[in-house]
Design a protein around this motif. Structure first.
Motif, PDB file in Angstrom:
ATOM      1  N   UNK A 141      -1.325   6.413   6.598  1.00 50.24           N
ATOM      2  CA  UNK A 141      -1.864   7.102   5.435  1.00 50.24           C
ATOM      3  C   UNK A 141      -1.985   8.606   5.636  1.00 50.24           C
ATOM      4  N   UNK A 142      -2.123   9.029   6.905  1.00 51.03           N
ATOM      5  CA  UNK A 142      -2.337  10.453   7.157  1.00 51.03           C
ATOM      6  C   UNK A 142      -1.025  11.222   7.044  1.00 51.03           C
ATOM      7  N   UNK A 150       2.521  -5.054  -0.076  1.00 51.36           N
ATOM      8  CA  UNK A 150       1.984  -6.414   0.023  1.00 51.36           C
ATOM      9  C   UNK A 150       2.301  -7.093   1.352  1.00 51.36           C
ATOM     10  N   UNK A 151       3.059  -6.401   2.218  1.00 48.43           N
ATOM     11  CA  UNK A 151       3.412  -7.038   3.486  1.00 48.43           C
ATOM     12  C   UNK A 151       2.178  -7.102   4.395  1.00 48.43           C
ATOM     13  N   UNK A 152       2.287  -7.870   5.506  1.00 48.66           N
ATOM     14  CA  UNK A 152       1.083  -8.136   6.300  1.00 48.66           C
ATOM     15  C   UNK A 152       0.479  -6.864   6.894  1.00 48.66           C
ATOM     16  N   UNK A 153       1.334  -5.862   7.203  1.00 50.46           N
ATOM     17  CA  UNK A 153       0.762  -4.612   7.708  1.00 50.46           C
ATOM     18  C   UNK A 153       0.876  -3.499   6.661  1.00 50.46           C
ATOM     19  N   UNK A 154       0.886  -3.902   5.393  1.00 47.71           N
ATOM     20  CA  UNK A 154       1.060  -2.930   4.315  1.00 47.71           C
ATOM     21  C   UNK A 154      -0.228  -2.301   3.835  1.00 47.71           C
ATOM     22  N   UNK A 155      -0.096  -1.466   2.835  1.00 48.20           N
ATOM     23  CA  UNK A 155      -1.203  -0.666   2.323  1.00 48.20           C
ATOM     24  C   UNK A 155      -2.377  -1.514   1.848  1.00 48.20           C
ATOM     25  N   UNK A 156      -2.089  -2.608   1.143  1.00 47.45           N
ATOM     26  CA  UNK A 156      -3.175  -3.427   0.593  1.00 47.45           C
ATOM     27  C   UNK A 156      -4.074  -3.932   1.722  1.00 47.45           C
ATOM     28  N   UNK A 157      -3.448  -4.460   2.779  1.00 48.07           N
ATOM     29  CA  UNK A 157      -4.249  -4.978   3.885  1.00 48.07           C
ATOM     30  C   UNK A 157      -4.977  -3.864   4.635  1.00 48.07           C
ATOM     31  N   UNK A 158      -4.358  -2.697   4.723  1.00 48.01           N
ATOM     32  CA  UNK A 158      -5.032  -1.574   5.373  1.00 48.01           C
ATOM     33  C   UNK A 158      -6.320  -1.231   4.626  1.00 48.01           C
ATOM     34  N   UNK A 195      -8.921  -3.981   5.195  1.00 43.86           N
ATOM     35  CA  UNK A 195      -9.558  -3.880   6.517  1.00 43.86           C
ATOM     36  C   UNK A 195     -10.542  -2.730   6.540  1.00 43.86           C
ATOM     37  N   UNK A 196     -10.177  -1.632   5.874  1.00 51.33           N
ATOM     38  CA  UNK A 196     -11.046  -0.461   5.873  1.00 51.33           C
ATOM     39  C   UNK A 196     -12.378  -0.760   5.195  1.00 51.33           C
ATOM     40  N   UNK A 197     -12.394  -1.636   4.220  1.00 57.52           N
ATOM     41  CA  UNK A 197     -13.656  -1.951   3.541  1.00 57.52           C
ATOM     42  C   UNK A 197     -14.275  -3.245   4.070  1.00 57.52           C
ATOM     43  N   UNK A 198     -13.760  -3.733   5.204  1.00 58.58           N
ATOM     44  CA  UNK A 198     -14.384  -4.871   5.867  1.00 58.58           C
ATOM     45  C   UNK A 198     -14.018  -6.233   5.317  1.00 58.58           C
ATOM     46  N   UNK A 199     -12.932  -6.315   4.582  1.00 57.65           N
ATOM     47  CA  UNK A 199     -12.534  -7.611   4.022  1.00 57.65           C
ATOM     48  C   UNK A 199     -11.397  -8.238   4.832  1.00 57.65           C
ATOM     49  N   UNK A 200     -11.467  -8.102   6.153  1.00 59.88           N
ATOM     50  CA  UNK A 200     -10.397  -8.588   7.028  1.00 59.88           C
ATOM     51  C   UNK A 200     -10.014 -10.036   6.741  1.00 59.88           C
ATOM     52  N   UNK A 201     -11.033 -10.832   6.350  1.00 57.00           N
ATOM     53  CA  UNK A 201     -10.794 -12.270   6.225  1.00 57.00           C
ATOM     54  C   UNK A 201      -9.770 -12.609   5.149  1.00 57.00           C
TER      55      UNK A 201
END
Lengths: 275, 319
Positions: free
Chosen positions: A46-47, B151-159, B162-168
């Protein structure tokens, strides 16, 4: 009262600003990642990271240059063919009366009722049967045919609006219909032609399903098809060059948009009437 | 579309109309150059539009692979459709996608158009219009590829999750049959709909200023003004976009084609994509034609029902 309006205005602007931000963020993300190498991507997706890897663009350009040339060939050829044939027909339908005119007119308008989903598969087989499958003609000719209904309709309305006096003198001098079309009608229709041209370029440059269906050889693929193909088979070593490729594929139309903004918006509005 | 020939202005041939005693043949001969000028259009349209449409109808009744296998089976293809589990599964998917895009078409772009319309600042209005259009110029495959990566596993949505603590709840959104269809709906968020918005806005700007002034004097502001003045006067545009969204929803399949191939399983399969695969992967051209024909009939029926509304729009535009 005055104050209330201001609060409302502020709320609208905030909402619209937020919309714009969310709409443009993916494009910013695309541009940002297009300059990253794989390390910068995994550690800071993102950075904004430095150095900017311009070589991503070199790599992507190299992979996309043949596809882009194909897109240009198909777009230019179908555009020229479409505008020429549609304007000829529209001129004749607008300014002359002859046996069968209404049949031709309604035959064209009726086409708007035929959705692409009905003709997709038979058209695909047809290109095989008339031996143009896997050539650029298989894209160019159906594009020209597919644009007739709408383009003739718009141009016919335009040609009908031209005052008869314009043609009178030429007719007395014995000018043929073709001469009147070429010397009088066509030069006057440049604005409407550019509007129609922009719509066609937008559609043909972005189209995916038809060219993906009839262009089998890699050397024939358009840029939209090629870009998807390269991504699906994993040709790009990492996200940087892949996204640089996406940026490159978007540039021609963005450029066209910036250079002809008013015509472009007019074209989009006209196009929305198309079914 | 609805503009019939009665709108035709006197043309030059009506000025020196051929005498009634001229035979049809003579009139045709006299117009031979005109036919020549129309010929390219007529030929292309007959070959590439009408012929395929006729083939589609005709071949719907055949078992046909496009090459050798060629057998009349009556309504066989249509009864096969009723027993095709993939096709049957694809219908609810299409309906969900269609309902979602109808909902979007009627909310976000309309809200944005009204808000932009009400801005007092003409210059800002212009630039907002321009900016909202830019995404419409980006090739749709670029948008689709970009969202596929989001939408991929290491994509923006998951990032973000994770940033807001919804890892699950992070996952490969397009690879999970429970979420793939919803991920496809998510493409293009916030769906500001440049083109739709532009068209609504054009309708709003056609409203006579005196009407708005009168309404304002009568105290119609805010939501009241929207429901009583603005919405009724752009109903033509709204209805047109309802029809266009339905037509598009029934026949578009580039999103599942590019993003998921209709999978995982058949969780993102739609009828038009089923048709495409029946033809291009299974070489069941007759069956594919039959699916195409049914989709066409549904589109035709729905458009016919709404034809009145299209006419409203064209007349409004012509004012």
């Amino acid at each position: 009262m005055r104050r209330k309006i201001t609060v409302k205005g502020f709320a609208s602007i905030t909402w619209l600003g937020l919309m714009l931000l969310l709409t443009f963020y993916p494009l910013f993300f695309l541009l940002n990642v297009s300059f990253k190498d794989i390390g910068q991507y995994t550690q800071g997706m993102l950075a904004i990271t430095f150095p900017l890897h311009f070589e991503n663009y070199g790599m992507a350009a190299n992979m996309l240059k043949d596809y882009t040339l194909n897109s240009i060939i198909i777009t230019v050829a179908s555009l020229a063919g479409l505008l020429l044939t549609a304007s000829l027909t529209a001129f004749v339908l607008a300014r002359y009366s002859f046996p069968g005119r209404n049949i031709i007119f309604y035959g064209l308008i009726g086409l708007m009722m035929i959705p692409s989903v009905l003709t997709l598969i038979p058209s695909y087989i047809l290109t095989i049967q008339i031996k143009i499958y896997n050539t650029h003609w298989a894209v160019i000719l159906p594009y020209i045919a597919g644009g007739q209904a709408f383009n003739v309709f718009v141009l016919r309305t335009f040609f009908q609006g031209l005052p008869e006096e314009l043609f009178e003198a030429a007719r007395i001098d014995g000018a043929s219909p073709l001469q009147m079309y070429g010397r009088i009608a066509l030069p006057l229709s440049t604005p409407i032609l550019s509007t129609l041209a922009i719509m066609h370029v937008l559609g043909s440059w972005n189209d995916y399903i038809w060219p993906a269906t009839v262009l089998q050889s890699d050397i024939l693929r358009t840029v939209a098809v090629g870009l998807v193909y390269l991504n699906r088979i994993g040709s790009f070593p990492d996200p940087g060059p892949s996204m640089a490729g996406s940026v490159l594929a978007s540039i021609p139309l963005l450029l066209l948009f910036v250079l002809s903004m008013r015509t472009f918006m007019q074209g989009l509005l006209t196009g929305a009437l198309k079914i | 579309m609805s503009l019939a020939d009665r709108s035709l202005k006197p043309t030059m041939q009506t000025a020196n109309r051929p005498k009634e005693d001229q035979s049809l043949l003579a009139r045709i001969m006299k117009s031979k150059y005109l036919y020549l000028m129309v010929l390219p259009t007529a030929g292309l349209v007959l070959l590439f539009s009408y012929l395929p449409a006729l083939i589609a109808i005709y071949r719907s009744f055949y078992m046909w692979d496009g090459i050798r296998l060629d057998k009349f089976i009556g309504f066989g293809n249509f009864s096969t459709m009723l027993q095709d589990p993939v096709l049957l599964e694809s219908i609810p998917n299409m309906l969900k996608l269609l309902l979602f895009s109808l909902f979007i078409t009627l909310t976000v772009p309309l809200t944005n158009a009204v808000l932009i319309y009400r801005l007092a600042h003409a210059r800002m209005q212009y630039w907002l219009r321009v900016l909202f259009i830019v995404p419409a110029v980006v090739p749709s495959v670029v948008t689709i590829l970009l969202w596929t990566s989001f939408f991929s596993s290491d994509g923006l949505i998951n990032i973000i999750l994770r940033a807001v603590g919804l890892d699950t709840i992070t996952r490969a959104w397009l690879g999970d049959p429970d979420t793939a269809l919803y991920a496809i709906m998510g493409v293009g968020f916030p769906w500001a709909g440049g083109l739709t918005m532009l068209f609504y806005l054009a309708g709003l700007m056609n409203i006579p200023e005196s009407l708005i002034d009168a309404a304002t004097v009568d105290g119609a502001t805010g939501l009241r003004r929207f429901w009583s003045i603005e919405l009724p006067l752009i109903m033509g545009q709204v209805k047109l976009f309802i029809i266009l969204t339905i037509i598009g929803g029934l026949q578009n399949f580039s999103l599942p084609l590019i993003m998921t191939d209709g999978g995982p399983g058949y969780s993102t399969m739609v009828p038009a994509l089923r048709m495409y695969y029946a033809a291009t992967q299974e070489f069941r051209m007759g069956y594919a034609s039959a699916i195409g024909l049914v989709l066409f009939l549904v589109i035709f029926g729905l458009t016919y029902v709404n034809l009145r509304y299209i006419r409203t729009t064209v007349e409004f535009e012509a004012q």
